[in-house]
Design a protein around this motif. Structure first.
Motif, PDB file in Angstrom:
ATOM      1  N   SER A 104      76.029  14.881  60.297  1.00  0.00           N
ATOM      2  CA  SER A 104      74.949  14.581  59.359  1.00  0.00           C
ATOM      3  C   SER A 104      75.485  14.329  57.955  1.00  0.00           C
ATOM      4  O   SER A 104      75.024  13.413  57.255  1.00  0.00           O
ATOM      5  N   TYR A 105      76.454  15.146  57.551  1.00  0.00           N
ATOM      6  CA  TYR A 105      77.020  14.965  56.212  1.00  0.00           C
ATOM      7  C   TYR A 105      77.848  13.680  56.131  1.00  0.00           C
ATOM      8  O   TYR A 105      77.782  12.941  55.146  1.00  0.00           O
ATOM      9  N   GLY A 106      78.639  13.393  57.176  1.00  0.00           N
ATOM     10  CA  GLY A 106      79.514  12.220  57.126  1.00  0.00           C
ATOM     11  C   GLY A 106      78.754  10.910  57.268  1.00  0.00           C
ATOM     12  O   GLY A 106      79.045   9.924  56.569  1.00  0.00           O
ATOM     13  N   VAL A 107      77.755  10.896  58.172  1.00  0.00           N
ATOM     14  CA  VAL A 107      77.026   9.648  58.427  1.00  0.00           C
ATOM     15  C   VAL A 107      75.877   9.467  57.447  1.00  0.00           C
ATOM     16  O   VAL A 107      75.455   8.340  57.175  1.00  0.00           O
ATOM     17  N   GLY A 108      75.371  10.576  56.913  1.00  0.00           N
ATOM     18  CA  GLY A 108      74.206  10.491  56.029  1.00  0.00           C
ATOM     19  C   GLY A 108      72.925  10.296  56.822  1.00  0.00           C
ATOM     20  O   GLY A 108      72.183   9.330  56.571  1.00  0.00           O
ATOM     21  N   LEU A 109      72.676  11.166  57.789  1.00  0.00           N
ATOM     22  CA  LEU A 109      71.493  11.010  58.646  1.00  0.00           C
ATOM     23  C   LEU A 109      70.193  11.051  57.858  1.00  0.00           C
ATOM     24  O   LEU A 109      69.230  10.351  58.201  1.00  0.00           O
ATOM     25  N   LYS A 110      70.137  11.852  56.814  1.00  0.00           N
ATOM     26  CA  LYS A 110      68.888  11.969  56.059  1.00  0.00           C
ATOM     27  C   LYS A 110      68.565  10.678  55.320  1.00  0.00           C
ATOM     28  O   LYS A 110      67.418  10.212  55.339  1.00  0.00           O
ATOM     29  N   HIS A 111      69.549  10.120  54.657  1.00  0.00           N
ATOM     30  CA  HIS A 111      69.281   8.940  53.831  1.00  0.00           C
ATOM     31  C   HIS A 111      69.238   7.659  54.662  1.00  0.00           C
ATOM     32  O   HIS A 111      68.424   6.771  54.394  1.00  0.00           O
ATOM     33  N   ARG A 112      70.070   7.515  55.658  1.00  0.00           N
ATOM     34  CA  ARG A 112      70.136   6.271  56.420  1.00  0.00           C
ATOM     35  C   ARG A 112      69.111   6.206  57.542  1.00  0.00           C
ATOM     36  O   ARG A 112      68.572   5.129  57.830  1.00  0.00           O
ATOM     37  N   PHE A 113      68.827   7.341  58.198  1.00  0.00           N
ATOM     38  CA  PHE A 113      67.933   7.321  59.369  1.00  0.00           C
ATOM     39  C   PHE A 113      66.674   8.180  59.202  1.00  0.00           C
ATOM     40  O   PHE A 113      65.868   8.283  60.120  1.00  0.00           O
TER      41      PHE A 113
ATOM     42  N   ILE B 274      78.146  35.062  56.319  1.00  0.00           N
ATOM     43  CA  ILE B 274      77.532  33.725  56.303  1.00  0.00           C
ATOM     44  C   ILE B 274      76.562  33.606  55.137  1.00  0.00           C
ATOM     45  O   ILE B 274      76.538  32.590  54.416  1.00  0.00           O
ATOM     46  N   ILE B 275      75.736  34.660  54.936  1.00  0.00           N
ATOM     47  CA  ILE B 275      74.735  34.610  53.870  1.00  0.00           C
ATOM     48  C   ILE B 275      75.412  34.527  52.502  1.00  0.00           C
ATOM     49  O   ILE B 275      74.996  33.751  51.625  1.00  0.00           O
ATOM     50  N   VAL B 276      76.456  35.307  52.303  1.00  0.00           N
ATOM     51  CA  VAL B 276      77.064  35.415  50.979  1.00  0.00           C
ATOM     52  C   VAL B 276      77.971  34.219  50.661  1.00  0.00           C
ATOM     53  O   VAL B 276      77.965  33.700  49.540  1.00  0.00           O
ATOM     54  N   LYS B 277      78.713  33.719  51.662  1.00  0.00           N
ATOM     55  CA  LYS B 277      79.738  32.724  51.356  1.00  0.00           C
ATOM     56  C   LYS B 277      79.539  31.373  52.047  1.00  0.00           C
ATOM     57  O   LYS B 277      79.842  30.332  51.456  1.00  0.00           O
ATOM     58  N   LEU B 278      79.064  31.362  53.299  1.00  0.00           N
ATOM     59  CA  LEU B 278      79.135  30.138  54.090  1.00  0.00           C
ATOM     60  C   LEU B 278      77.793  29.469  54.317  1.00  0.00           C
ATOM     61  O   LEU B 278      77.726  28.422  54.968  1.00  0.00           O
ATOM     62  N   GLY B 279      76.721  30.051  53.832  1.00  0.00           N
ATOM     63  CA  GLY B 279      75.406  29.495  54.126  1.00  0.00           C
ATOM     64  C   GLY B 279      75.197  28.099  53.573  1.00  0.00           C
ATOM     65  O   GLY B 279      74.551  27.247  54.206  1.00  0.00           O
ATOM     66  N   GLU B 280      75.757  27.804  52.413  1.00  0.00           N
ATOM     67  CA  GLU B 280      75.535  26.506  51.784  1.00  0.00           C
ATOM     68  C   GLU B 280      76.143  25.354  52.578  1.00  0.00           C
ATOM     69  O   GLU B 280      75.755  24.202  52.389  1.00  0.00           O
ATOM     70  N   PHE B 281      77.097  25.649  53.493  1.00  0.00           N
ATOM     71  CA  PHE B 281      77.700  24.574  54.279  1.00  0.00           C
ATOM     72  C   PHE B 281      76.741  24.004  55.318  1.00  0.00           C
ATOM     73  O   PHE B 281      77.022  22.941  55.881  1.00  0.00           O
ATOM     74  N   PHE B 282      75.641  24.688  55.595  1.00  0.00           N
ATOM     75  CA  PHE B 282      74.686  24.219  56.607  1.00  0.00           C
ATOM     76  C   PHE B 282      73.482  23.506  55.984  1.00  0.00           C
ATOM     77  O   PHE B 282      72.459  23.347  56.639  1.00  0.00           O
ATOM     78  N   GLN B 283      73.601  23.059  54.731  1.00  0.00           N
ATOM     79  CA  GLN B 283      72.476  22.390  54.087  1.00  0.00           C
ATOM     80  C   GLN B 283      72.149  21.053  54.747  1.00  0.00           C
ATOM     81  O   GLN B 283      70.993  20.623  54.735  1.00  0.00           O
ATOM     82  N   ASP B 284      73.134  20.387  55.315  1.00  0.00           N
ATOM     83  CA  ASP B 284      72.904  19.087  55.955  1.00  0.00           C
ATOM     84  C   ASP B 284      72.637  19.206  57.451  1.00  0.00           C
ATOM     85  O   ASP B 284      72.660  18.197  58.163  1.00  0.00           O
ATOM     86  N   LEU B 285      72.379  20.396  57.940  1.00  0.00           N
ATOM     87  CA  LEU B 285      72.088  20.587  59.363  1.00  0.00           C
ATOM     88  C   LEU B 285      70.716  19.992  59.693  1.00  0.00           C
ATOM     89  O   LEU B 285      69.710  20.362  59.085  1.00  0.00           O
ATOM     90  N   PRO B 286      70.625  19.070  60.646  1.00  0.00           N
ATOM     91  CA  PRO B 286      69.316  18.493  61.003  1.00  0.00           C
ATOM     92  C   PRO B 286      68.395  19.539  61.637  1.00  0.00           C
ATOM     93  O   PRO B 286      68.821  20.350  62.471  1.00  0.00           O
TER      94      PRO B 286
END
Length: 737
Positions: free
Chosen positions: A289-298, A409-421
């Motif tokens: 999703s992040y690499g292809v841009g699923l939100k903006h393109r599709f 995950i909550i403290v450090k890694l949660g922001e990496f899942f912002q582009d999860l469909p």
């Protein structure tokens, strides 16, 4: 060998074995064959309930009242209470680190890998931002680690609970309430804030509106009865408007998840840990999703902003309690039922005990503390619990490890899942519902095993689909209770017969060798008698006895009434004759010297005639009065009415678990009615609490004493055979089995 019979019953046993020619032959015989060769003989006095209580020295249970111990205080009691309500202090100091730590560590990591995607997905299912699913996967799990007693269940987000929460969110905070006036779009920030407040105030709730995320549709919010039907219809209506990218994303993610699950099932014996298909799917989908841009393109909808760090505690809103109390209670019951049933399954499998009261406290505190930290209601997950057990988990240390992983995950890694469909999360939910969907196959087994349970299953399913989950569950509970009442009103009524050469009595309709004892009817019901079925019990008893008791009593009363009227008529004629005689003797007569003798003779003749008539009336009246005093003159036989073919009735009350006032009145009515038709009634096999309730209800009196209540059916039958007309109990009777 002989055995004497005295005041105290004696037990004599004769074991008759064939003489074995070889010891090996005897050892080779099976236990079943050994039982067939055994015989025993018991000889004891015939026992009424009164004699049994005297023999066994019955008395009410004595001892200190339990409530007194509540106010006793000591160091040992304080320590026991602390360990009881905080179980982690009992088992953690004795934790075998070398034996269990590795298994709990691997199990905790495996559960955490599943907890992460499910927490995000089930938050979406609950109508909340995904980050709150992570919060609900941390706080309640750690609280249960401290207070829970089950070693294997995995507490956290659960599909059913999330569905119920989502249902409440849609009804109390619909999208239409947050439309912006400028462009008629939904103010998602305000909506999410309101829903988080609702979810944190509510302890446990569920909802089921996930299809719209698969197709990328924007649907209206429906609540109340038929809301699920309306949602499905709107999804079907708006299918042409589906976002192709969202559908493809959900389909691909679903196929990958199903394939990984099938692979795990096949390689279960060869893999030390299940293949983390859900986590890898989430990571891969986020990267694509992040690499292809699923939100903006599709136009694929994604999770969006996930704040890092923990949120501060927030007090629940008291003004929402009135709106949420009904739903909260319903879902609390559902969540506890799921947790305790799953916990007892694992406890039985691994040989330890789960405290139901402490489980209720643990789940309550998990949701209470979690609600303060803005979590939505949770319970235990079946899929994660199975993974926790199968990967070597031994204690809730595995749960604590999984909660710490979620904390990272909550403290450090949660922001990496912002582009999860969101479509991927929807696919995770749908694939995890596979186990629930497979329960439709239970209908075939229920049809064969218990059709009443199948009926409850179908009513629950239809009610929850049509009326929504909360109302549907309420309807299902009420329907189940009504079925219990109906089934108690339709018990099996049986006339019992004696199995030859035993003291065992069974239904003559089922046992071909069981024979009714001549002159004695033994009646039994398979259910307890209370206000709802007392009349049915009496009707069935009179029907099974083969005698129209009510008609016979009515005919007897009519004939007795005729006898009474005849007696009154004879007494009236007697009084009239006496009055005429007294009047004749009072008449003054002129005596003439010429005809005095003639008149005197005529008067004497008249007196003699009247005296003769008076004597006849007196004899008739006396005979009538004698008949009224002698009961044999008014028996059924004397009245020309048919007599029952039995002289005694034994009520087997072994199924009676309690008595109420209606039951007491019905039993007294049975005694009265059958005595009217010259049948004596006895009771047998009452449990001690039932006897105590009979005494408390003043059932026993001068006409019905404890001598009418026997220790067993066989005792009552023997007494009835030896006393077909007498009510006196002889202490020397003996029952031989």
């Amino acid at each position: 060998m002989q055995c004497g019979v005295g005041e105290v019953p004696s037990l004599c046993l004769w074991y008759r074995h064939p003489r074995p020619r070889d010891t090996q032959v005897l050892l080779a015989t099976t236990e079943a064959m050994e039982l067939k060769r055994r015989d025993y003989h018991v000889e004891r006095p015939l026992l009424t309930q009164e004699q049994l209580e005297e023999l066994g020295r019955w008395g009410p249970a004595t001892g200190a009242l339990q409530w007194r111990s509540w106010f006793q205080c000591s160091r040992a009691r304080a320590r026991a209470l602390l360990l009881r309500h905080l179980p982690v202090l009992a088992w953690l100091p004795q934790y075998p680190v070398h034996d269990w730590l590795l298994g709990d560590l691997l199990s905790g990591l495996s559960v955490a890998i599943m907890q992460l995607p499910q927490g995000l997905a089930y938050a979406l299912l609950a109508g909340l931002p995904p980050v709150f699913g992570l919060y609900s996967s941390f706080y309640p799990v750690f609280v249960y680690f401290l207070f829970g007693t089950s070693r294997h269940i995995s507490v956290g987000t659960f599909a059913v609970m999330s569905v119920m929460v989502g249902s409440v969110m849609e009804s109390l905070a619909p999208d239409e309430a947050f439309l912006q006036a400028s462009n008629s779009t939904v103010d998602r920030a305000a909506r999410d804030a309101a829903r988080v407040q609702l979810a944190s105030t509510l302890s446990v709730l569920v909802g089921l509106f996930q299809l719209k995320y698969v197709f990328g549709l924007h649907l209206s919010s429906f609540s109340g009865p038929l809301s699920l039907i309306y949602t499905v219809l709107e999804v079907c209506w708006k299918l042409p408007q589906s976002v192709v990218g969202t559908v493809v994303t959900a389909f691909v993610a679903g196929v990958v998840l199903v394939a990984v699950k099938l692979l795990n099932d096949k390689l279960r014996r060869h893999l030390p840990l299940p293949f983390p298909g859900e986590l890898l799917t989430l990571i891969g989908a986020t990267g694509i999703s992040y690499g292809v841009g699923l939100k903006h393109r599709f136009g694929v909808d994604v999770v969006g902003n996930i704040p890092t760090g923990l949120v501060p505690p927030v007090a629940p809103s008291p003004e929402l309690f009135a709106k949420l109390v009904g739903n909260a209670f319903a879902i609390a019951v559902v969540g506890f039922a799921i947790a305790i049933s799953l916990g007892k399954i694992f406890a039985l499998r691994h040989g330890y005990r789960v405290d139901g009261n402490q489980e209720l406290v643990a789940l309550g505190l998990s949701n209470l503390i979690g609600g303060i930290f803005q979590c939505f209601p949770v319970s235990c997950s079946m899929s994660r619990s199975l993974v926790q057990e199968s990967t070597g988990g031994n204690t809730q240390v595995a749960g604590a490890i999984s909660s710490l992983f979620i904390l990272v995950i909550i403290v450090k890694l949660g922001e990496f899942f912002q582009d999860l469909p969101k479509a991927v999360l929807a696919a995770v939910v749908i694939v995890n519902l596979k186990g629930m969907l497979r329960q439709f196959g239970d209908t075939c087994s229920l049809w064969k095993a218990n059709r009443v349970d199948l009926l409850i299953w179908l009513v629950t399913f239809v009610a929850t689909v049509l009326l929504n989950l909360d109302l549907g569950l309420a309807v299902a509970v009420v329907f189940s209770l009504l079925l219990v009442v109906v089934r108690t009103q339709l018990p099996r009524y049986s006339v019992l017969g004696q199995v030859p050469d035993t003291d065992i009595y069974r239904d003559v309709a089922e046992y071909l060798e069981a024979r009714e004892v001549p002159g004695v009817k033994v009646f039994r019901s398979s259910a307890t008698m209370y206000f709802a079925n007392a009349e049915l019990y009496s009707d069935a008893l009179k029907q099974r006895c083969g005698v129209d008791v009510d008609h016979l009593i009515s005919q007897k009363k009519k004939l007795l009434r005729k006898q009474e009227l005849k007696l009154k008529r004879l007494q009236k004629e007697k009084l009239q004759a006496q009055a005429a005689a007294s009047k004749a003797t009072s008449i003054s007569i002129d005596v003439n010297t010429n005809d005095g003798d003639t008149e005197s003779n005529s008067v004497e003749g008249s007196k003699a005639k009247q005296v003769s008539t008076e004597n006849e009336l007196e004899d008739t009246a006396a005979s009538g009065q004698e008949g009224a005093e002698a009961p044999d003159r008014f028996t059924l036989k004397a009245l020309g009415l048919p007599q029952p073919d039995f002289h005694s009735l034994v009520l087997d009350l072994s199924a009676l678990s309690f008595v109420d006032t209606v039951c007491l009145k019905s039993l007294k009515s049975i005694f009265h009615d059958f005595r009217e038709i010259e049948v004596e009634v006895y009771m047998a096999a009452c449990h001690t609490p039932v006897v105590a309730q009979l005494e408390t209800g003043h059932f026993f009196d001068a006409s019905i004493t404890k001598q009418h209540l026997f220790a067993s059916v066989h005792d009552a039958v023997i007494f009835a055979l030896q006393h077909p007309r007498s009510n006196q109990v002889s202490p020397v009777l003996t029952t031989k089995l």
